[in-house]
Write a protein that holds these residues in place. Structure first.
Motif, PDB file in Angstrom:
ATOM      1  N   ARG A  81       7.361   0.202   5.204  1.00  0.00           N
ATOM      2  CA  ARG A  81       6.484  -0.508   4.198  1.00  0.00           C
ATOM      3  C   ARG A  81       5.354  -0.536   5.065  1.00  0.00           C
ATOM      4  N   LEU A  82       3.997  -0.571   4.518  1.00  0.00           N
ATOM      5  CA  LEU A  82       2.829  -0.933   4.747  1.00  0.00           C
ATOM      6  C   LEU A  82       1.998  -1.590   3.943  1.00  0.00           C
ATOM      7  N   TYR A 102     -11.383  -4.222  11.758  1.00  0.00           N
ATOM      8  CA  TYR A 102     -11.162  -3.609  10.597  1.00  0.00           C
ATOM      9  C   TYR A 102     -10.395  -4.183   9.777  1.00  0.00           C
ATOM     10  N   GLU A 103     -11.010  -4.649   8.375  1.00  0.00           N
ATOM     11  CA  GLU A 103     -10.447  -5.626   7.503  1.00  0.00           C
ATOM     12  C   GLU A 103      -9.076  -4.756   6.711  1.00  0.00           C
ATOM     13  N   ASN A 104      -9.163  -3.539   6.553  1.00  0.00           N
ATOM     14  CA  ASN A 104      -8.184  -2.757   5.812  1.00  0.00           C
ATOM     15  C   ASN A 104      -7.028  -2.424   6.918  1.00  0.00           C
ATOM     16  N   ALA A 105      -6.033  -1.784   6.204  1.00  0.00           N
ATOM     17  CA  ALA A 105      -4.909  -1.376   6.980  1.00  0.00           C
ATOM     18  C   ALA A 105      -4.815   0.075   7.900  1.00  0.00           C
ATOM     19  N   PHE A 106      -4.293   0.014   9.003  1.00  0.00           N
ATOM     20  CA  PHE A 106      -4.245   1.176   9.676  1.00  0.00           C
ATOM     21  C   PHE A 106      -2.967   1.730  10.083  1.00  0.00           C
ATOM     22  N   ILE A 107      -2.424   2.720  10.456  1.00  0.00           N
ATOM     23  CA  ILE A 107      -1.240   3.214  11.266  1.00  0.00           C
ATOM     24  C   ILE A 107      -1.687   4.052  12.169  1.00  0.00           C
ATOM     25  N   GLU A 120       5.756   6.734  -1.692  1.00  0.00           N
ATOM     26  CA  GLU A 120       5.020   6.038  -2.972  1.00  0.00           C
ATOM     27  C   GLU A 120       3.811   5.339  -2.481  1.00  0.00           C
ATOM     28  N   TRP A 121       2.724   5.909  -2.907  1.00  0.00           N
ATOM     29  CA  TRP A 121       1.464   5.316  -2.490  1.00  0.00           C
ATOM     30  C   TRP A 121       1.012   4.315  -3.807  1.00  0.00           C
ATOM     31  N   ASN A 122       0.172   3.172  -3.378  1.00  0.00           N
ATOM     32  CA  ASN A 122      -0.352   2.554  -4.418  1.00  0.00           C
ATOM     33  C   ASN A 122      -1.225   3.263  -5.149  1.00  0.00           C
ATOM     34  N   LYS A 123      -1.421   3.396  -6.549  1.00  0.00           N
ATOM     35  CA  LYS A 123      -2.153   4.312  -7.113  1.00  0.00           C
ATOM     36  C   LYS A 123      -3.673   4.324  -6.693  1.00  0.00           C
ATOM     37  N   ASN A 124      -4.295   3.230  -6.418  1.00  0.00           N
ATOM     38  CA  ASN A 124      -5.798   3.222  -6.239  1.00  0.00           C
ATOM     39  C   ASN A 124      -6.246   3.262  -4.829  1.00  0.00           C
ATOM     40  N   VAL A 125      -5.113   3.804  -3.858  1.00  0.00           N
ATOM     41  CA  VAL A 125      -5.467   3.570  -2.523  1.00  0.00           C
ATOM     42  C   VAL A 125      -6.387   4.945  -2.189  1.00  0.00           C
ATOM     43  N   ARG A 126      -7.433   4.606  -1.120  1.00  0.00           N
ATOM     44  CA  ARG A 126      -8.001   5.782  -0.474  1.00  0.00           C
ATOM     45  C   ARG A 126      -7.370   6.057   0.813  1.00  0.00           C
ATOM     46  N   VAL A 127      -6.688   7.245   1.024  1.00  0.00           N
ATOM     47  CA  VAL A 127      -6.311   7.272   2.499  1.00  0.00           C
ATOM     48  C   VAL A 127      -7.100   8.206   3.339  1.00  0.00           C
ATOM     49  N   GLY A 128      -7.172   7.796   4.601  1.00  0.00           N
ATOM     50  CA  GLY A 128      -8.113   8.754   5.568  1.00  0.00           C
ATOM     51  C   GLY A 128      -7.349   9.103   6.731  1.00  0.00           C
ATOM     52  N   TYR A 129      -7.247  10.348   7.037  1.00  0.00           N
ATOM     53  CA  TYR A 129      -6.229  10.858   7.900  1.00  0.00           C
ATOM     54  C   TYR A 129      -7.045  11.688   9.107  1.00  0.00           C
ATOM     55  N   LEU A 130      -6.982  11.054  10.343  1.00  0.00           N
ATOM     56  CA  LEU A 130      -7.350  11.923  11.485  1.00  0.00           C
ATOM     57  C   LEU A 130      -6.133  12.705  12.090  1.00  0.00           C
ATOM     58  N   ASP A 131      -6.288  13.909  11.825  1.00  0.00           N
ATOM     59  CA  ASP A 131      -5.263  14.726  12.797  1.00  0.00           C
ATOM     60  C   ASP A 131      -5.991  15.670  13.775  1.00  0.00           C
ATOM     61  N   GLN A 132      -5.185  16.180  14.505  1.00  0.00           N
ATOM     62  CA  GLN A 132      -5.715  17.170  15.680  1.00  0.00           C
ATOM     63  C   GLN A 132      -6.108  18.358  15.363  1.00  0.00           C
ATOM     64  N   HIS A 133      -5.979  18.836  13.958  1.00  0.00           N
ATOM     65  CA  HIS A 133      -5.993  20.315  13.542  1.00  0.00           C
ATOM     66  C   HIS A 133      -7.060  20.323  12.496  1.00  0.00           C
ATOM     67  N   ALA A 134      -8.149  19.472  11.902  1.00  0.00           N
ATOM     68  CA  ALA A 134      -8.668  19.258  10.896  1.00  0.00           C
ATOM     69  C   ALA A 134      -9.739  20.615  11.159  1.00  0.00           C
ATOM     70  N   VAL A 135     -10.388  21.036  10.045  1.00  0.00           N
ATOM     71  CA  VAL A 135     -11.112  22.578  10.034  1.00  0.00           C
ATOM     72  C   VAL A 135     -12.453  22.049   9.905  1.00  0.00           C
ATOM     73  N   ILE A 175       0.820  -1.320  -0.084  1.00  0.00           N
ATOM     74  CA  ILE A 175      -0.133   0.140  -0.086  1.00  0.00           C
ATOM     75  C   ILE A 175       0.703   1.174   0.141  1.00  0.00           C
ATOM     76  N   LEU A 176       1.891   1.310   0.850  1.00  0.00           N
ATOM     77  CA  LEU A 176       2.832   2.276   1.157  1.00  0.00           C
ATOM     78  C   LEU A 176       4.099   1.948   1.071  1.00  0.00           C
ATOM     79  N   ASN A 177       5.017   2.629   0.438  1.00  0.00           N
ATOM     80  CA  ASN A 177       6.583   2.385   0.499  1.00  0.00           C
ATOM     81  C   ASN A 177       7.335   3.567   0.600  1.00  0.00           C
TER      82      ASN A 177
END
Length: 520
Positions: free
Chosen positions: A24-25, A209-214, A60-75, A2-4
């Motif tokens: 690597r993920l 959760y069947e998908n990956a997470f960090i 490098e992300w895999n081309k078709n990957v959808r990434v969701g990010y929870l940070d502490q400063h979203a608007v 998914i990620l390298n």
């Protein structure tokens, strides 16, 4: 894959964060990203999400990957409701539905050719299949399920997000992210603003959760229960360990012991070789043997032990004792709007030397209660009466840092200190020389908390009001803070969502849910 990430190097000014690290993920991996405050965990997240460009290296992300990010400063903005933010997780499906409706409108056009008609019918079928496969027609039920699990449903989905507490807003953003079900979840300290029941729900969610997470988290029990890979950030390196946090700690300590033993053996060998060379290089009969030993010394790969990170030492200064009563509330009603108070009348009393935890779900008014006691916020009715001889130390949950360096921040608070005393005070809180000379705002959340704790421990107090002091603190800092608070002679009023921190420290628990006007 998914990620390298390869050969990544990055720093701020002359302070290096990473040096030639790789990562690597793989599909389905549940990764815990761990390390002491300031080692670069949030910086790493910002680099892999493209918010920050690295000094060197490739992401490098895999081309078709959808990434969701929870940070502490979203608007979040005025006018957005809890429901609209949660439903925006499905915006791409709503866009598809709009496109489908446009196709349906065009199908009534008699001038369209058969070929075009067939193409449109085929596209229509594809969109309908996509909407069905993604449970488009049960979106409202999904939104309600997640809102209920995170304690948002009782606030009403029509509630404006700008009227929510910081913790409630984080829950809304987390709910949106979980509804999106991206191929990879990036979670930066998601439990900071969650209550025990919501942490439990998130734990179950991530386990299934069947998908990956960090996941970045200093909540070790939570981390332990949901991850299967650990990446450890330490001394500009990033190392991979299979297993949960406890397994990582076991392997890490073993590797550390083995390295220390090998270092001691090598140092003894070096001393012996040097001694032999020094005694024999001048004698003709033993000169060749001495030269052979010298060559061995020159070719030797020297084992270096990593410098131990400075561990914080917190020692609160005690002022003279308070009077018998620290504060007392009489029919105190807290909140910001008389039409929607946060509490029923509160009648509580705190006496000298008591250590009390204030608990309850997010948004119930724990911070507001502390600020009302301190008269920072005026009560809607009733009163809070402070006792005599109080020397108050107050730790706020979040403070936006200004443009000071760490040194200037402490000097402003203690102008009589010499530069040596300022540096020494910050070093005792676990900050290195490079941190001490940096601007406060470029430090990690944990390092900023240590600067604020530095102000608190160097002032004489007899009552501490602490609002979520463990947010962002690493394991060592949390342990040391708990030890220092147990040693402290004064009173403590502590807002905290981590039972493992306040258990054994406090002698009384106040649950504000008992006084709440909200249904919890």
């Amino acid at each position: 894959m998914i990620l390298n990430v390869t050969n990544l190097s990055h720093g701020f000014g002359d302070r290096a964060i990473f040096n030639n690290v790789s990562f690597r993920l793989l599909k389905g991996e549940h990764i815990g990203l761990v390390g002491a405050n300031g080692e670069g965990k949030s910086t790493f997240m910002n680099i892999v999400t493209g918010k920050l460009m690295p000094d060197e290296g490739n992401v490098e992300w895999n081309k078709n990957v959808r990434v969701g990010y929870l940070d502490q400063h979203a608007v979040l903005e005025q006018g957005m409701t809890i429901g609209s933010v949660l439903r925006s997780a499905f915006s791409y499906l709503f866009d598809m539905e709009n496109h489908m409706n446009e196709i349906c409108d065009r199908l009534g056009d008699t001038s369209i050719s058969d070929e075009e008609m067939n193409r449109m019918m085929e596209e229509l079928g594809t969109i309908q299949d996509t909407l069905t496969n993604h449970d488009f027609y049960t979106i409202d039920a999904k939104v309600e399920e997640v809102a209920r699990a995170l304690g948002l449903l009782e606030l009403s989905l029509d509630h404006d997000v700008m009227d929510l507490s910081g913790g409630q807003r984080t829950k809304v953003l987390l709910g949106k992210l979980l509804l999106e079900k991206p191929d990879i979840l990036l979670l930066d300290e998601p439990t900071n603003y969650l209550d025990a029941s919501h942490i439990e729900w998130l734990k179950r969610y991530l386990l299934e959760y069947e998908n990956a997470f960090i996941l970045i988290s200093h909540d070790i029990p939570f981390l332990n229960s949901v991850v299967n890979i650990i990446y450890h950030m330490d001394n500009q390196e990033l190392n991979r360990y299979v297993g949960n946090y406890d397994k990582f700690l076991e392997v890490y300590e073993m590797k550390k012991s083995q390295l220390e033993a090998a270092y001691k053996r090598q140092q003894k060998e070096i001393d012996d070789l040097k001694d032999f060379v020094a005694r024999n290089k001048a004698r003709v009969s033993t000169r060749n043997m001495a030269m052979s030993r010298q060559k061995k010394l020159d070719k030797m790969d020297i084992i270096e032990l990593k410098r131990e990170k400075p561990k914080p030492e917190f020692h609160f200064k005690n002022a003279r004792a308070t009077g018998k009563v620290i504060f007392e509330t009489t029919d105190l009603i807290i909140g910001y709007d008389k039409k929607a108070p946060l509490s029923k009348p509160i009648n509580l009393r705190m006496e000298r030397g008591e250590k009390i935890a204030v608990v309850g779900t997010n948004g119930i008014g724990k911070t507001t209660f502390l600020k009302s006691v301190l008269d920072i916020i005026k009560p809607l009715s009733g009163k809070a009466t402070l006792g005599d001889y109080l020397e108050i130390g107050y730790f706020e949950q979040e403070i936006k840092p200004g443009s000071n360096t760490c040194i200037e921040e402490i000097w402003e608070e203690f102008p009589s200190y010499t530069q040596y005393e300022v540096r020494s005070a910050l070093a005792k809180c676990g900050l290195t020389t490079k941190h001490i000379e940096s601007l406060v705002r470029v430090l990690s959340g944990g390092e900023q908390a240590k600067v604020r704790l530095c102000k608190l421990i160097n002032r004489e107090t007899n009552i501490l009001l602490l609002d979520e002091p463990t947010n962002h603190l690493d394991v060592d800092a949390k342990e040391e803070l708990k030890r220092a608070l147990m040693e402290y002679k004064g009173g403590i009023l502590l807002v905290c969502h981590e039972p493992e921190f306040y258990e054994g420290l406090v002698d009384k628990i106040w649950n504000l849910e008992e006084f709440s006007t909200l249904s919890v």
